[in-house]
Design a protein around this motif. Sequence first.
Motif, PDB file in Angstrom:
ATOM      1  N   PHE A 133      -7.187  -6.077  -5.806  1.00 35.27           N
ATOM      2  CA  PHE A 133      -7.351  -5.714  -3.969  1.00 35.27           C
ATOM      3  C   PHE A 133      -8.175  -7.551  -4.259  1.00 35.27           C
ATOM      4  O   PHE A 133      -8.494  -8.031  -4.823  1.00 35.27           O
ATOM      5  N   LEU A 167      -1.151   4.753  -1.244  1.00 40.51           N
ATOM      6  CA  LEU A 167      -2.376   4.197  -0.175  1.00 40.51           C
ATOM      7  C   LEU A 167      -2.355   4.539   1.411  1.00 40.51           C
ATOM      8  O   LEU A 167      -2.864   4.439   1.846  1.00 40.51           O
ATOM      9  N   ARG A 178       0.738  -0.996  -0.151  1.00 34.90           N
ATOM     10  CA  ARG A 178      -0.007   0.414   0.222  1.00 34.90           C
ATOM     11  C   ARG A 178       1.605   1.187  -0.197  1.00 34.90           C
ATOM     12  O   ARG A 178       0.921   2.291  -0.347  1.00 34.90           O
ATOM     13  N   THR A 180     -10.476  -7.817  -2.547  1.00 33.49           N
ATOM     14  CA  THR A 180     -11.716  -8.145  -2.162  1.00 33.49           C
ATOM     15  C   THR A 180     -12.172  -7.665  -3.287  1.00 33.49           C
ATOM     16  O   THR A 180     -13.409  -7.613  -3.656  1.00 33.49           O
ATOM     17  N   ALA A 229     -12.560  -5.285  -5.100  1.00 31.69           N
ATOM     18  CA  ALA A 229     -12.635  -3.618  -5.505  1.00 31.69           C
ATOM     19  C   ALA A 229     -14.016  -3.858  -6.521  1.00 31.69           C
ATOM     20  O   ALA A 229     -13.526  -2.726  -6.805  1.00 31.69           O
ATOM     21  N   ILE A 230     -14.670  -4.819  -7.280  1.00 28.28           N
ATOM     22  CA  ILE A 230     -15.792  -4.102  -7.569  1.00 28.28           C
ATOM     23  C   ILE A 230     -16.593  -3.585  -8.372  1.00 28.28           C
ATOM     24  O   ILE A 230     -17.342  -3.633  -6.540  1.00 28.28           O
ATOM     25  N   TRP A 231     -17.027  -2.252  -8.608  1.00 26.99           N
ATOM     26  CA  TRP A 231     -17.525  -1.324  -8.659  1.00 26.99           C
ATOM     27  C   TRP A 231     -19.262  -1.727  -8.864  1.00 26.99           C
ATOM     28  O   TRP A 231     -19.219  -2.435 -10.050  1.00 26.99           O
ATOM     29  N   PRO A 232     -20.121  -2.295  -7.478  1.00 27.76           N
ATOM     30  CA  PRO A 232     -21.467  -2.536  -7.658  1.00 27.76           C
ATOM     31  C   PRO A 232     -22.123  -1.775  -8.876  1.00 27.76           C
ATOM     32  O   PRO A 232     -23.633  -2.196  -9.453  1.00 27.76           O
ATOM     33  N   MET A 276      -3.366  -2.230  -9.587  1.00 25.97           N
ATOM     34  CA  MET A 276      -3.908  -3.179  -8.848  1.00 25.97           C
ATOM     35  C   MET A 276      -4.967  -3.912  -8.116  1.00 25.97           C
ATOM     36  O   MET A 276      -6.005  -3.754  -8.969  1.00 25.97           O
ATOM     37  N   ARG A 324      -9.102  -4.415 -15.326  1.00 30.97           N
ATOM     38  CA  ARG A 324      -9.468  -2.854 -15.279  1.00 30.97           C
ATOM     39  C   ARG A 324      -7.709  -2.638 -14.363  1.00 30.97           C
ATOM     40  O   ARG A 324      -7.253  -1.628 -14.390  1.00 30.97           O
TER      41      ARG A 324
END
Lengths: 563, 364
Positions: free
Chosen positions: B91, B56, B51, B93, B95-98, B89, B156
């Motif tokens: 992630f 981040l 990170r 999780t 971090a797919i935008w729902p 990057m 992505r």
Amino acid sequence: MRMSGLRPRISPLTFTFVLIVGCLTVGPVLMLILGSFSRGIGAFGVFTVEKYIRVYTDPSLPKILLNTAAFTVGSSLFATALALILAYLNVRTDIPLKGLFHLISITPMMIPHIVFATSWVLLLNPSNGILNLLLREVLGLKSSPFDIYSLGGMILVEGLLDLPIAYLIIAPAMASFDAALEEAAWVSGGSKFRALRRVTFPILRPAILASLALVIVRSLAAFAVPSVIGMPGRVYVLTTYIYRLISLGFMPDYGRAAAVGVSVLVTSTVLVYVYRRLTARSERYVTISARGYKPAIIGLGRWRYPLSFLTSLLFLVLIVIPVLVLLYVSLIPYVMPPSAKAFSMMTLKHWNYVLHDPLSLRALRNSVFLALVGATLGILLSTFVSYIIVRVKSAGSALLESLAFFSFSFPGLVIGIGFMWFFVRTPLYATIWALLIGYIATYLPYGIRPLTSTFIQISEDLEEASKVAGGGFLYTFRRIVVPLAIPGIVSGWILMASMFLRELSLSAVLSRPGTEVLAVQILRFADDSLWGQVSALGIVMIALSTTMVTLATLVGKHIGKSK
Amino acid sequence: MEIKVSALTKIFRSPSGEEVRALKEVDLTIPANRIFTLLGPSGCGKTTLLRCIVGLEVPDSGEIAIGDTVVWSKKQRIFIPPNKRGIGMVFQTYAIWPHMTVFDNVAYPLQVRRLPREEIRRRVRETLKFVKLEGLENRPATALSGGQQQRVALARALVSEPKVILFDEPLSNLDAKLREETRRELRRFLTELRITAVYVTHDRLEALTLSDLVAVMREGVVVEVGTPLDIYFRPKHKFVADFIGKANFIEGTVESTSEDLIRVVTPMGPIACRRAEGLTPGQRVTVCVRPEAIAIDRPGDTSGGTNTFRGRVVSLLFVGENYEGEVAVGKTILAIKTNPAFPIGEGEEVSVYIDPAQCHILME
């Protein structure tokens, strides 16, 4: 290559919002305090304690304090007791028609307090209250059996108005409660009542105390019931006492009003502090005990239907009767009990009057403007502030949180006086923007609450992924944060808009010719006993808030689906 | 691009004022166009380091350079925010935008850069094809399976053709079978791309199979860096040997050092070990032997040969492809692995042979 400095302690963004929210919430309080030590609204800044001496030695004050205490504590006990019974019936028993309970908890968004209070006046006032007239006729009485213009009447109506707040605090506590504890008490030989008293009640104590505290805060700030019901009966409480100082006589005395207001504000702030400590602790209780317990459902047996009849009656009293009474009174030439004669005399003259009265129309325009524009600006501010509170973990964001929730304890009338001291010195005085700023400042917590809980639910990864993908702060905010927070934004907007549409206590101070709003206009009509007009305008208000809430809910659902 | 981390320190402060030093003066060079893994138990600082590289997390001191660009330096007061570092990057999780479709999720990094619409469409299509998701452009991203979401996240990260891509435990949310499949696929993607990949994991198997180089971390410090083979067969530290797989550690004293072998005297007898530099007779050392390097045989007349010992089977556990067991040689208990076809039973006498080439002396 872009060179930027190391991250400062408080980012410029946090600082900006601390400044804005600080001006909105601490600003009026400071002005109120400064004003209370000044000679008059025109002679600001010359230090004097004269106002304090004059107001606190007023011989009528002890009686007013006593009234206030009885009114607030009475409404609080009444609302909390009723909420306890309702919550117990809904959560812990097999009572039918549970859908009604949900309606009871959201009613206050639909029926403005001033309208609700007026409809009770129409039913129970001693000279021509419809119910009183009916009873006199039926029972052959010389005088009216009920007098709404009394402390008891005020407590009854205020208690009913604050019932939803009490219910929303107590019902979740009841739901998360482990029924095994109660069962253990029965098994060990106690009666059901003993179990209730020795086990159930103590565990619910934090929620009950929180409800008591919050309802006291609300009724302390209440202005609709004290003005519509209390003033005609000469039962004055602190808010109406303050209102009289600034609205009656040749010279409105904002200094004395501010001096009393300071004590109201302090009391209210202390109570809210108590409330927040209590709920913080009860939330802890909930998380500890919420291990998948399902509260045992108690069979009501033969009491099932009588009890559900009683709750339906309450639903009638809270929602159906007020609306029907208003509708009826708006259509008859003068107040009389329903009869064949009354129905034959029905007329649209009050509606015609209201819909052609320039004052009422201006009030309507202003209120709708304040609701739409005010709620939109308010929710915009709330979105940024909540985001900083949840995401930026710094001393600055903690300060922002305290500032934003400070106004939760503001009694509208009192803070209105603080704003008055400020606006008089600016070109904003007597403009719609003064009201708009006051509304947003006073109702900020209602926008921030739903949004902070929304942001807590949005995983931080989603924003970090956007940053890594090249999105700057505003880009990320626009494309990721806001779309994901839409449900919270919509419910915050609905809450703010419906509050603004029916706002009375702040407007009673800040509204000037040209900036009339609906609730104040209703208050005027009520002062002049123009009940037909009051009713017609009241129906308009109810219709407007219902439409707005429904539309916003639909829009929110639509946006939620299309994403 | 090469990533150079120098003297990097990161301290976390809890609200109660407690300080946790997540990274302690870390020096690390991640060579260009390799798959580099940060491996370690949870809390070792591997994710914090990742990170810090992407921006981040802001370190407390030190310097990070990506290629020729210093992206963070305490001394020079440089902090380039993550959106300007041009890193991809993936992630943990995903971090797919729902609220977006697959297309919008993948197109996002290009939309941020305001590329022409046509080019965005072309590059998204190409990237989706590369990760084998063609045809799913218009699906809502949340309607995909875990494995597919993982590939959307990869697409992505790759779509803007970054020089560096970071992975934060990307496989930990997949079930065991899918994990193995995805691991193989990921290896193929990354070898094809020639890109600098930094991969964080606590799974030693993932680290060994995916990486060109592995850095093992513990308590905010990089303990050792090496190829998977080096780390597995020739670790320098006991912690690394232990973390990367099962190992027997036998304490002893160096007796003699000859051209090709080193003799170490241990409680189970003298062991001949592979050569190592810088050892002198009399030195205390630890000999590391992997269970699979120990050969078990019927007790015969081989006794007395180099690294041949007499032992007794203490326990045997059938785990599918082989037996895992323990053999006692004198008072030393050795973990072993044997072929299930080889008939031995608990309590039996066996002869134990350890290939000297697989007896590795730890420096620590």
